[in-house]
Design a protein around this motif. Structure first.
Motif, PDB file in Angstrom:
ATOM      1  N   ILE A  48       0.814  -1.250  -0.107  1.00  0.00           N
ATOM      2  CA  ILE A  48      -0.046  -0.086   0.035  1.00  0.00           C
ATOM      3  C   ILE A  48       0.778   1.274   0.000  1.00  0.00           C
ATOM      4  N   TRP A  49       0.586   2.224  -0.950  1.00  0.00           N
ATOM      5  CA  TRP A  49       1.349   3.430  -1.094  1.00  0.00           C
ATOM      6  C   TRP A  49       0.340   4.335  -0.978  1.00  0.00           C
ATOM      7  N   THR A  50       0.615   5.467  -0.029  1.00  0.00           N
ATOM      8  CA  THR A  50      -0.064   6.832  -0.129  1.00  0.00           C
ATOM      9  C   THR A  50       0.911   7.818  -0.118  1.00  0.00           C
ATOM     10  N   TRP A  51       0.600   9.013  -0.964  1.00  0.00           N
ATOM     11  CA  TRP A  51       1.366  10.284  -1.072  1.00  0.00           C
ATOM     12  C   TRP A  51       0.642  11.324  -1.366  1.00  0.00           C
ATOM     13  N   CYS A  52       1.347  12.278  -1.026  1.00  0.00           N
ATOM     14  CA  CYS A  52       0.510  13.909  -1.371  1.00  0.00           C
ATOM     15  C   CYS A  52       1.488  14.583  -2.300  1.00  0.00           C
ATOM     16  N   THR A  53       0.971  15.049  -3.473  1.00  0.00           N
ATOM     17  CA  THR A  53       1.882  15.696  -4.337  1.00  0.00           C
ATOM     18  C   THR A  53       2.097  17.108  -3.963  1.00  0.00           C
ATOM     19  N   ALA A  54       1.250  17.722  -2.956  1.00  0.00           N
ATOM     20  CA  ALA A  54       1.371  18.998  -2.505  1.00  0.00           C
ATOM     21  C   ALA A  54       2.221  19.178  -1.159  1.00  0.00           C
ATOM     22  N   CYS A  55       2.344  18.550  -0.416  1.00  0.00           N
ATOM     23  CA  CYS A  55       3.553  18.524   0.892  1.00  0.00           C
ATOM     24  C   CYS A  55       4.483  17.249   1.002  1.00  0.00           C
ATOM     25  N   GLY A  56       4.162  16.294   0.056  1.00  0.00           N
ATOM     26  CA  GLY A  56       5.422  15.291   0.101  1.00  0.00           C
ATOM     27  C   GLY A  56       5.251  14.464   0.904  1.00  0.00           C
ATOM     28  N   ALA A  57       4.134  14.306   1.795  1.00  0.00           N
ATOM     29  CA  ALA A  57       4.010  13.328   2.743  1.00  0.00           C
ATOM     30  C   ALA A  57       3.870  11.839   2.080  1.00  0.00           C
ATOM     31  N   SER A  58       4.309  10.936   2.616  1.00  0.00           N
ATOM     32  CA  SER A  58       4.100   9.634   1.876  1.00  0.00           C
ATOM     33  C   SER A  58       4.208   8.305   3.111  1.00  0.00           C
ATOM     34  N   ALA A  59       3.616   7.196   2.800  1.00  0.00           N
ATOM     35  CA  ALA A  59       3.756   6.084   3.466  1.00  0.00           C
ATOM     36  C   ALA A  59       3.619   5.001   2.537  1.00  0.00           C
ATOM     37  N   HIS A  60       4.489   3.934   2.959  1.00  0.00           N
ATOM     38  CA  HIS A  60       4.245   2.522   2.379  1.00  0.00           C
ATOM     39  C   HIS A  60       4.265   1.545   3.342  1.00  0.00           C
ATOM     40  N   LEU A  61       3.401   0.567   3.188  1.00  0.00           N
ATOM     41  CA  LEU A  61       3.328  -0.660   4.094  1.00  0.00           C
ATOM     42  C   LEU A  61       2.790  -1.997   3.516  1.00  0.00           C
ATOM     43  N   SER A  62       2.968  -2.997   4.065  1.00  0.00           N
ATOM     44  CA  SER A  62       2.314  -4.105   3.641  1.00  0.00           C
ATOM     45  C   SER A  62       1.142  -4.505   4.451  1.00  0.00           C
ATOM     46  N   GLY A  63       0.043  -5.249   3.872  1.00  0.00           N
ATOM     47  CA  GLY A  63      -1.195  -5.271   4.610  1.00  0.00           C
ATOM     48  C   GLY A  63      -2.055  -6.401   3.773  1.00  0.00           C
ATOM     49  N   GLU A  64      -3.308  -6.417   4.315  1.00  0.00           N
ATOM     50  CA  GLU A  64      -4.019  -7.596   3.778  1.00  0.00           C
ATOM     51  C   GLU A  64      -4.897  -6.501   2.738  1.00  0.00           C
ATOM     52  N   ALA A  65      -4.953  -7.141   1.494  1.00  0.00           N
ATOM     53  CA  ALA A  65      -5.529  -6.561   0.321  1.00  0.00           C
ATOM     54  C   ALA A  65      -6.977  -6.470   0.538  1.00  0.00           C
ATOM     55  N   PRO A  66      -7.585  -5.422   0.143  1.00  0.00           N
ATOM     56  CA  PRO A  66      -9.193  -5.080   0.389  1.00  0.00           C
ATOM     57  C   PRO A  66      -9.670  -5.964  -0.789  1.00  0.00           C
ATOM     58  N   GLY A  67     -10.869  -6.410  -0.701  1.00  0.00           N
ATOM     59  CA  GLY A  67     -11.622  -7.320  -1.560  1.00  0.00           C
ATOM     60  C   GLY A  67     -12.012  -6.524  -3.064  1.00  0.00           C
ATOM     61  N   TRP A  68     -12.102  -5.327  -2.844  1.00  0.00           N
ATOM     62  CA  TRP A  68     -12.276  -4.546  -3.941  1.00  0.00           C
ATOM     63  C   TRP A  68     -11.338  -4.210  -4.999  1.00  0.00           C
ATOM     64  N   TRP A  69     -10.132  -4.488  -4.555  1.00  0.00           N
ATOM     65  CA  TRP A  69      -8.908  -4.150  -5.201  1.00  0.00           C
ATOM     66  C   TRP A  69      -8.589  -5.093  -6.396  1.00  0.00           C
ATOM     67  N   ARG A  70      -8.272  -4.685  -7.364  1.00  0.00           N
ATOM     68  CA  ARG A  70      -7.608  -5.369  -8.815  1.00  0.00           C
ATOM     69  C   ARG A  70      -6.362  -4.502  -9.312  1.00  0.00           C
ATOM     70  N   ASN A  71      -5.199  -5.319  -9.551  1.00  0.00           N
ATOM     71  CA  ASN A  71      -4.199  -4.626 -10.028  1.00  0.00           C
ATOM     72  C   ASN A  71      -4.306  -3.999 -11.497  1.00  0.00           C
ATOM     73  N   PRO A  72      -3.978  -2.913 -11.794  1.00  0.00           N
ATOM     74  CA  PRO A  72      -4.176  -2.444 -13.271  1.00  0.00           C
ATOM     75  C   PRO A  72      -3.160  -3.099 -14.151  1.00  0.00           C
ATOM     76  N   ASP A  73      -3.466  -3.162 -15.428  1.00  0.00           N
ATOM     77  CA  ASP A  73      -2.436  -3.543 -16.420  1.00  0.00           C
ATOM     78  C   ASP A  73      -1.205  -2.778 -16.689  1.00  0.00           C
ATOM     79  N   PHE A  74      -1.427  -1.274 -16.382  1.00  0.00           N
ATOM     80  CA  PHE A  74      -0.402  -0.336 -16.671  1.00  0.00           C
ATOM     81  C   PHE A  74       0.610   0.015 -15.826  1.00  0.00           C
ATOM     82  N   VAL A  75       0.517  -0.479 -14.706  1.00  0.00           N
ATOM     83  CA  VAL A  75       1.489  -0.383 -13.507  1.00  0.00           C
ATOM     84  C   VAL A  75       2.775  -1.417 -13.887  1.00  0.00           C
ATOM     85  N   ASP A  76       3.861  -1.031 -14.168  1.00  0.00           N
ATOM     86  CA  ASP A  76       5.138  -1.785 -14.069  1.00  0.00           C
ATOM     87  C   ASP A  76       5.565  -2.357 -12.843  1.00  0.00           C
ATOM     88  N   ALA A  77       5.323  -3.751 -12.643  1.00  0.00           N
ATOM     89  CA  ALA A  77       5.620  -4.367 -11.237  1.00  0.00           C
ATOM     90  C   ALA A  77       7.033  -4.205 -10.781  1.00  0.00           C
TER      91      ALA A  77
END
Length: 181
Positions: A48-77
């Motif tokens: 999970i990645w969260t970030w703000c383009t205005a202030c530069g705050a960001s966080a990254h962690l591992s967790g349990e995938a939400p049931g609604w999430w699907r990986n897009p085809d356009f992101v390079d793993a």
């Protein structure tokens, strides 16, 4: 540019509660410039990645995938790093993708009475501005009050269909459904 700040991870909770559109208000600086990206590694685990383009705050962690999430085809793993710079470069596409997947309401409340199917398709003929040869995902949501059908192209753009399911089915070839992957 990026500064670790766990407060921005609050937008993950907001995404799961439903009703949030991205970019959303940053919990750190209050600007409407916060983003989220989730990458499912298997049926349960995700990054999970969260970030703000205005202030530069960001966080990254591992967790349990939400049931609604699907990986897009356009992101390079191969570009998955704790630093969100890669995601920031494609944040418009990611926001469109996330918004197309987000639950309209709390996921737990919606589970009982909403059915969703996803199909990887290729268009055989032009339909509603989508050209023949276009490839992407058709998402069908049925809450037993309304049927909603959307197409998400590999570029992350979403088109809401106003055609009948029969007309859509005539225009596409189904490559796979979400259970085939």
């Amino acid at each position: 540019m990026w500064k670790d700040n766990d407060i921005i991870m609050d937008i993950f909770r907001k995404a799961n509660e439903g009703g949030t559109r991205f970019p959303c208000q940053c919990p750190v600086c209050r600007n409407p410039s916060a983003h989220i990206y989730i990458h499912r590694h298997d049926s349960k685990h995700c990054g999970i990645w969260t970030w703000c383009t205005a202030c530069g705050a960001s966080a990254h962690l591992s967790g349990e995938a939400p049931g609604w999430w699907r990986n897009p085809d356009f992101v390079d793993a191969d570009q998955l790093h704790s630093d969100p710079s890669y995601f920031n470069e494609i944040s418009d596409k990611i926001d469109q993708w996330v918004n197309s997947l987000l639950p309209a309401q709390n996921v737990e409340a919606a589970k009982e009475d909403t059915m969703e199917d996803r199909f990887h398709v290729v268009f055989q003929e032009e339909l509603q501005g989508i050209p023949a040869g276009a490839e992407g995902t058709i998402v069908i949501r049925n809450d037993f009050r309304a049927l909603e059908i959307n197409f998400i192209g590999t570029d992350g753009k979403t088109v809401r269909f106003n055609e009948t399911p029969e007309k859509i089915l005539q225009a596409v070839t189904v490559v796979s459904n979400r259970f085939d992957r």
